[in-house]
Design a protein around this motif. Structure first.
Motif, PDB file in Angstrom:
ATOM      1  N   ASP A  81       0.876  -1.170   0.000  1.00 11.30           N
ATOM      2  CA  ASP A  81       0.000   0.000   0.000  1.00 11.30           C
ATOM      3  C   ASP A  81       0.915   1.220   0.000  1.00 11.30           C
ATOM      4  O   ASP A  81       1.603   1.492   0.993  1.00 11.30           O
ATOM      5  CB  ASP A  81      -0.902  -0.015   1.239  1.00 11.30           C
ATOM      6  N   TRP A  82       0.945   1.930  -1.131  1.00  8.33           N
ATOM      7  CA  TRP A  82       1.926   3.000  -1.353  1.00  8.33           C
ATOM      8  C   TRP A  82       1.229   4.289  -1.739  1.00  8.33           C
ATOM      9  O   TRP A  82       0.351   4.305  -2.610  1.00  8.33           O
ATOM     10  CB  TRP A  82       2.894   2.571  -2.465  1.00  8.33           C
ATOM     11  N   LYS A  83       1.605   5.377  -1.076  1.00  8.57           N
ATOM     12  CA  LYS A  83       1.052   6.700  -1.373  1.00  8.57           C
ATOM     13  C   LYS A  83       2.206   7.692  -1.514  1.00  8.57           C
ATOM     14  O   LYS A  83       3.199   7.620  -0.780  1.00  8.57           O
ATOM     15  CB  LYS A  83       0.104   7.169  -0.272  1.00  8.57           C
ATOM     16  N   ARG A  84       2.031   8.623  -2.468  1.00  3.78           N
ATOM     17  CA  ARG A  84       3.067   9.631  -2.655  1.00  3.78           C
ATOM     18  C   ARG A  84       2.468  10.954  -3.094  1.00  3.78           C
ATOM     19  O   ARG A  84       1.573  10.992  -3.942  1.00  3.78           O
ATOM     20  CB  ARG A  84       4.085   9.189  -3.706  1.00  3.78           C
ATOM     21  N   ILE A  85       2.978  12.039  -2.503  1.00  6.24           N
ATOM     22  CA  ILE A  85       2.680  13.406  -2.944  1.00  6.24           C
ATOM     23  C   ILE A  85       4.018  14.088  -3.223  1.00  6.24           C
ATOM     24  O   ILE A  85       4.900  14.126  -2.356  1.00  6.24           O
ATOM     25  CB  ILE A  85       1.904  14.200  -1.883  1.00  6.24           C
ATOM     26  N   TYR A  86       4.172  14.581  -4.441  1.00  7.96           N
ATOM     27  CA  TYR A  86       5.429  15.202  -4.854  1.00  7.96           C
ATOM     28  C   TYR A  86       5.112  16.524  -5.548  1.00  7.96           C
ATOM     29  O   TYR A  86       4.213  16.590  -6.388  1.00  7.96           O
ATOM     30  CB  TYR A  86       6.185  14.272  -5.808  1.00  7.96           C
ATOM     31  N   ALA A  87       5.857  17.569  -5.197  1.00  3.50           N
ATOM     32  CA  ALA A  87       5.650  18.872  -5.831  1.00  3.50           C
ATOM     33  C   ALA A  87       6.985  19.564  -6.044  1.00  3.50           C
ATOM     34  O   ALA A  87       7.845  19.585  -5.149  1.00  3.50           O
ATOM     35  CB  ALA A  87       4.742  19.750  -4.975  1.00  3.50           C
ATOM     36  N   LYS A  88       7.170  20.113  -7.240  1.00  2.00           N
ATOM     37  CA  LYS A  88       8.356  20.900  -7.585  1.00  2.00           C
ATOM     38  C   LYS A  88       7.878  22.240  -8.136  1.00  2.00           C
ATOM     39  O   LYS A  88       7.137  22.282  -9.111  1.00  2.00           O
ATOM     40  CB  LYS A  88       9.221  20.171  -8.612  1.00  2.00           C
ATOM     41  N   VAL A  89       8.301  23.337  -7.517  1.00  2.00           N
ATOM     42  CA  VAL A  89       7.914  24.682  -7.938  1.00  2.00           C
ATOM     43  C   VAL A  89       9.187  25.450  -8.272  1.00  2.00           C
ATOM     44  O   VAL A  89      10.084  25.574  -7.421  1.00  2.00           O
ATOM     45  CB  VAL A  89       7.126  25.419  -6.843  1.00  2.00           C
ATOM     46  N   VAL A  90       9.278  25.956  -9.509  1.00  2.00           N
ATOM     47  CA  VAL A  90      10.467  26.692  -9.918  1.00  2.00           C
ATOM     48  C   VAL A  90      10.068  28.050 -10.489  1.00  2.00           C
ATOM     49  O   VAL A  90       8.968  28.221 -11.037  1.00  2.00           O
ATOM     50  CB  VAL A  90      11.296  25.915 -10.965  1.00  2.00           C
TER      51      VAL A  90
END
Length: 318
Positions: A81-90
């Motif tokens: 059971d895998w969850k991911r939140i990823y954010a890149k702001v440039v």
């Protein structure tokens, strides 16, 4: 796809492709990948949201474990059971130059471990409930004409992320990721593209967050997560060809929506760059269908060492 600014060229369009899948074996997968361009491309936001609740396979850490461990219920199978939140702001502080920050939050809950996995030292050390939280910085140079489907240009990306208990992580480690891509037109809508990338971890890296090969965006044809270690590196070259029509369409264009791609690549996983045991060859072909201008659905078939796989997704792999 959509635009935040009516004055832009319509090619640099924001997009939020997503997928939801439910399998007969009980698997559930949800993925969202956002590419947002704001303030006339002064600000870019790249985001990912993942949820996978599914039977999976773990081969261990390192090339030897991945290569020598046979896939079976008693050697590799478990439930993830895998969850991911990823954010890149440039932010674009001068033409083609970007600087910004990264946030990464990932959680893994592993159950139904096979006997071999229960004895794995990395699993014993880190456990079956692993949560990582990271903050980082990124520097980019990007001269691509259209980032999601470039015909020309250069892309360089260097990012550093710290995963620490101060941010809520169960482990303390660092990740350094270097990515170089270049695109050269060899005819109208015919492109040669290549990429060289290296991702390495330092510190107390859990088995869930080791650098991995086999995603739909690198060496397509390997099982995602089979080959993992602190260091992952690969290089690949791809030829992309969009067809022309024999007769004009209703708008008078001779450009077909159909095309194809083919690629060759080499990769490796190891504890560090001085201990690479062997290379992983890769080759494949794919079909392209243009849903909107410079926006493709791709269907790829890739072949690796003792493995192969189909992929259906949006946009090019790199």
């Amino acid at each position: 796809t959509f635009s935040f600014d009516r004055k832009d060229k319509q090619l640099l369009r924001s997009s939020i492709p997503f997928s939801v899948g439910k399998s007969t074996n009980g698997s559930l997968q949800v993925s969202v990948k956002a590419n947002l361009y704001l303030k006339q491309d002064k600000i870019r936001i790249t985001g990912e949201l993942w949820h996978k609740d599914m039977p999976d396979n773990y081969y261990g850490v390192g090339y030897e474990s991945a290569h020598d461990t046979p896939k079976s219920d008693s050697t590799t199978a478990y439930h993830r059971d895998w969850k991911r939140i990823y954010a890149k702001v440039v932010y674009q502080f001068k033409p083609n130059y970007f600087f910004g920050g990264i946030y990464d939050a990932t959680g893994t809950h592993a159950t139904d471990l096979n006997p071999l996995m229960q004895q794995d030292p990395n699993v014993i050390s880190n456990g079956t409930d692993v949560n990582t939280r990271g903050l980082g910085a990124v520097m980019q140079y990007d001269s691509r004409d259209v980032p999601v489907n470039a015909y020309t240009g250069l892309f360089l990306d260097l990012s550093v992320i710290n995963y620490g208990r101060a941010w809520g992580s169960t482990n303390e480690f660092w990740t350094v990721d270097m990515d170089y891509r270049q695109y050269t037109p060899v005819g109208h809508r015919h492109t040669v593209a290549w990429e060289v990338r290296a991702r390495t971890n330092f510190g107390d890296v859990p088995w869930t967050e080791m650098s991995q090969i086999g995603t739909p965006w690198d060496l397509r044809g390997y099982v995602w997560g089979q080959y993992r270690d602190k260091l992952m590196t690969y290089g690949m070259g791809e030829y992309r060809h969009m067809f022309n029509r024999k007769t004009p369409n209703k708008s008078g264009s001779l450009e077909s929506r159909w095309g194809f791609a083919s690629w060759l690549g080499l990769g490796a996983v190891a504890e560090n760059v001085g201990s690479i045991p062997a290379v992983l060859p890769n080759a494949g072909v794919g079909i392209r269908f243009e849903t909107e201008k410079r926006s493709n659905i791709r269907v790829d078939y890739g072949v690796g060492t003792k493995s192969s796989a189909f992929y259906v997704t949006f946009y090019e792999a790199f």
